[in-house]
Write a protein that holds these residues in place. Structure first.
Motif, short mmCIF file in Angstrom:
data_model
loop_
_atom_site.label_atom_id
_atom_site.label_comp_id
_atom_site.label_asym_id
_atom_site.label_seq_id
_atom_site.Cartn_x
_atom_site.Cartn_y
_atom_site.Cartn_z
N GLY A 19 57.02 71.67 66.21
CA GLY A 19 57.44 70.93 65.10
C GLY A 19 58.59 71.52 64.25
O GLY A 19 59.51 71.04 63.79
N HIS A 20 58.18 72.61 63.64
CA HIS A 20 59.03 73.36 63.02
C HIS A 20 60.47 73.82 63.47
O HIS A 20 61.41 73.71 62.76
CB HIS A 20 58.31 74.65 62.36
CG HIS A 20 57.13 74.44 61.45
ND1 HIS A 20 56.39 75.71 61.35
CD2 HIS A 20 56.91 73.59 60.77
CE1 HIS A 20 55.32 75.11 60.64
NE2 HIS A 20 55.54 73.96 60.18
N VAL A 21 60.35 74.32 64.76
CA VAL A 21 61.53 74.54 65.60
C VAL A 21 62.40 73.33 65.78
O VAL A 21 63.69 73.49 65.35
CB VAL A 21 61.22 74.94 67.11
CG1 VAL A 21 62.57 74.94 67.88
CG2 VAL A 21 60.64 76.37 66.86
N LEU A 22 62.03 71.98 66.11
CA LEU A 22 62.76 70.84 66.05
C LEU A 22 63.20 70.35 64.79
O LEU A 22 64.40 69.65 64.70
CB LEU A 22 61.91 69.83 66.86
CG LEU A 22 62.07 70.19 68.74
CD1 LEU A 22 61.09 69.27 69.14
CD2 LEU A 22 63.38 70.70 69.18
N ASP A 23 62.49 70.41 63.60
CA ASP A 23 62.93 70.03 62.51
C ASP A 23 64.05 70.94 62.11
O ASP A 23 65.20 70.32 61.42
CB ASP A 23 61.75 70.32 61.46
CG ASP A 23 60.72 69.25 61.51
OD1 ASP A 23 61.09 68.18 62.10
OD2 ASP A 23 59.55 69.44 60.90
N THR A 24 64.04 72.23 62.28
CA THR A 24 65.04 73.16 61.79
C THR A 24 66.44 72.78 62.65
O THR A 24 67.56 72.69 62.06
CB THR A 24 64.79 74.63 62.23
OG1 THR A 24 63.53 75.05 61.29
CG2 THR A 24 65.98 75.44 61.81
N ARG A 25 66.11 72.62 64.17
CA ARG A 25 67.22 72.05 64.76
C ARG A 25 67.91 70.82 64.30
O ARG A 25 69.10 70.84 64.34
CB ARG A 25 66.87 72.06 66.17
CG ARG A 25 68.01 71.67 67.57
CD ARG A 25 67.64 71.29 68.61
NE ARG A 25 68.71 71.02 69.38
CZ ARG A 25 68.61 70.40 70.63
NH1 ARG A 25 67.54 70.03 71.26
NH2 ARG A 25 69.73 70.18 71.15
N ALA A 26 67.15 69.83 63.94
CA ALA A 26 67.77 68.64 63.63
C ALA A 26 68.63 68.84 62.10
O ALA A 26 69.65 68.35 62.11
CB ALA A 26 66.58 67.65 63.08
N ARG A 27 68.07 69.66 61.44
CA ARG A 27 69.03 69.88 60.26
C ARG A 27 70.34 70.59 60.50
O ARG A 27 71.48 70.31 59.91
CB ARG A 27 68.49 70.73 59.12
CG ARG A 27 67.34 70.11 58.43
CD ARG A 27 66.11 70.85 57.63
NE ARG A 27 65.06 69.86 57.00
CZ ARG A 27 64.31 69.28 57.45
NH1 ARG A 27 63.79 69.25 59.06
NH2 ARG A 27 63.40 68.61 56.72
N LEU A 28 70.33 71.53 61.44
CA LEU A 28 71.70 72.37 61.71
C LEU A 28 72.52 71.67 62.71
O LEU A 28 73.55 71.53 62.38
CB LEU A 28 71.05 73.67 62.65
CG LEU A 28 70.40 74.73 61.81
CD1 LEU A 28 69.86 75.85 62.61
CD2 LEU A 28 71.53 75.41 60.88
N GLU A 29 71.81 70.77 63.40
CA GLU A 29 72.78 69.89 64.45
C GLU A 29 73.29 68.94 63.44
O GLU A 29 74.26 68.39 63.96
CB GLU A 29 71.73 69.20 65.67
CG GLU A 29 71.25 70.17 66.67
CD GLU A 29 72.46 70.64 67.81
OE1 GLU A 29 73.38 70.42 67.71
OE2 GLU A 29 71.65 71.17 68.91
N GLY A 30 72.56 68.35 62.85
CA GLY A 30 73.26 67.24 61.74
C GLY A 30 74.19 67.73 60.83
O GLY A 30 75.10 67.16 60.80
N LEU A 31 74.03 69.09 60.44
CA LEU A 31 75.27 69.60 59.89
C LEU A 31 76.55 69.68 60.82
O LEU A 31 77.85 69.32 60.11
CB LEU A 31 74.71 71.09 59.18
CG LEU A 31 75.77 71.86 58.40
CD1 LEU A 31 76.48 70.92 57.12
CD2 LEU A 31 75.26 73.24 57.88
N ILE A 32 76.31 70.34 61.94
CA ILE A 32 77.40 70.41 62.93
C ILE A 32 78.15 68.76 62.97
O ILE A 32 79.27 69.06 63.16
CB ILE A 32 76.91 71.13 64.12
CG1 ILE A 32 76.57 72.55 63.64
CG2 ILE A 32 77.77 70.87 65.23
CD1 ILE A 32 76.14 73.46 64.99
N ALA A 33 77.18 68.14 63.45
CA ALA A 33 77.80 66.71 63.49
C ALA A 33 78.66 66.21 62.38
O ALA A 33 79.72 65.54 62.64
CB ALA A 33 76.87 65.85 63.87
#
Length: 220
Positions: free
Chosen positions: A81-95
């Motif tokens: 859950g922590h991994v994918l929450d972090t990924r969501a934030r970083l991928e969101g910033l990149i998008a």
């Protein structure tokens, strides 16, 4: 190349090899990491192995126990859950950044990837492949090198869980539609919507992955 450069390249190669062994789960979670044994296995000296192990501890793919022994980091639903929450934030910033910088030439590249994904939407392996290429292209367009470097660490963790969270029927088709939504937001030059739909995409993947991991643990 001088001796210092050769040592640096040798160390990087050892790190990449050891990282791949962990990410691909050829070294299982909780397995002790022995510098002498790994040095023999990889055909290198102990020094680059120890350096690689230290880097992997910093990245969270390995951990040190109370007795100062190093082992492959364990896996858990909470960490996933922590991994994918972090990924969501970083991928969101990149998008979001990509939506601000996307060019007409970029749109053509992204559109081809989406069309290929849509054509193969029932093939999970191919959807994962083209989806990864789509995300890589957004990273390039975003120009956000710091987020890209951080995301590389996070993706190592994501890939480590992949074998425990294999595709659920229909997930490939859903993921295709989610990527199309990201594409539409990015090419509309709408940073806020691009970030929102990208985070929604990762959150959907998170829900499926956690569900599958819970089922895996129940069957174990």
């Amino acid at each position: 190349m001088d001796d210092r450069g050769r040592r640096r390249d040798h160390g990087a190669s050892t790190y990449e090899q050891l990282r791949s062994l962990i990410v691909e789960r050829r070294l299982e979670p909780g397995m002790p990491l022995s510098a002498p044994e790994l040095a023999e296995q990889l055909g290198v000296s102990r020094t680059p192995v120890r350096e690689a192990m230290a880097t992997l501890v910093m990245e969270g793919l390995a951990v040190r126990s109370g007795s100062n022994r190093t082992m492959v980091a364990p896996v858990s639903v909470e960490e996933l859950g922590h991994v994918l929450d972090t990924r969501a934030r970083l991928e969101g910033l990149i998008a979001s950044d990509a939506a601000r910088r996307v060019t007409d030439a970029d749109v053509e590249i992204l559109e081809r990837q989406i069309l290929l994904m849509d054509r193969l939407r029932d093939d999970y392996t191919q959807v994962v492949r083209f989806g990864a290429e789509f995300h890589d292209e957004l990273q390039r367009i975003s120009g956000n090198v710091l987020a890209e470097n951080l995301l590389r660490i996070v993706r190592g963790h994501v890939d480590r869980y992949r074998s425990l969270t294999s595709a659920r029927p229909g997930r490939a088709s859903d993921a295709t539609d989610e990527h199309k939504a990201v594409f539409e937001a990015v090419v509309s030059r709408d940073p806020e919507r691009a970030e929102a739909v990208m985070r929604a995409h990762i959150d959907s993947a998170k829900a499926v992955a956690i569900s599958l991991m819970l089922e895996h643990d129940a069957d174990a």
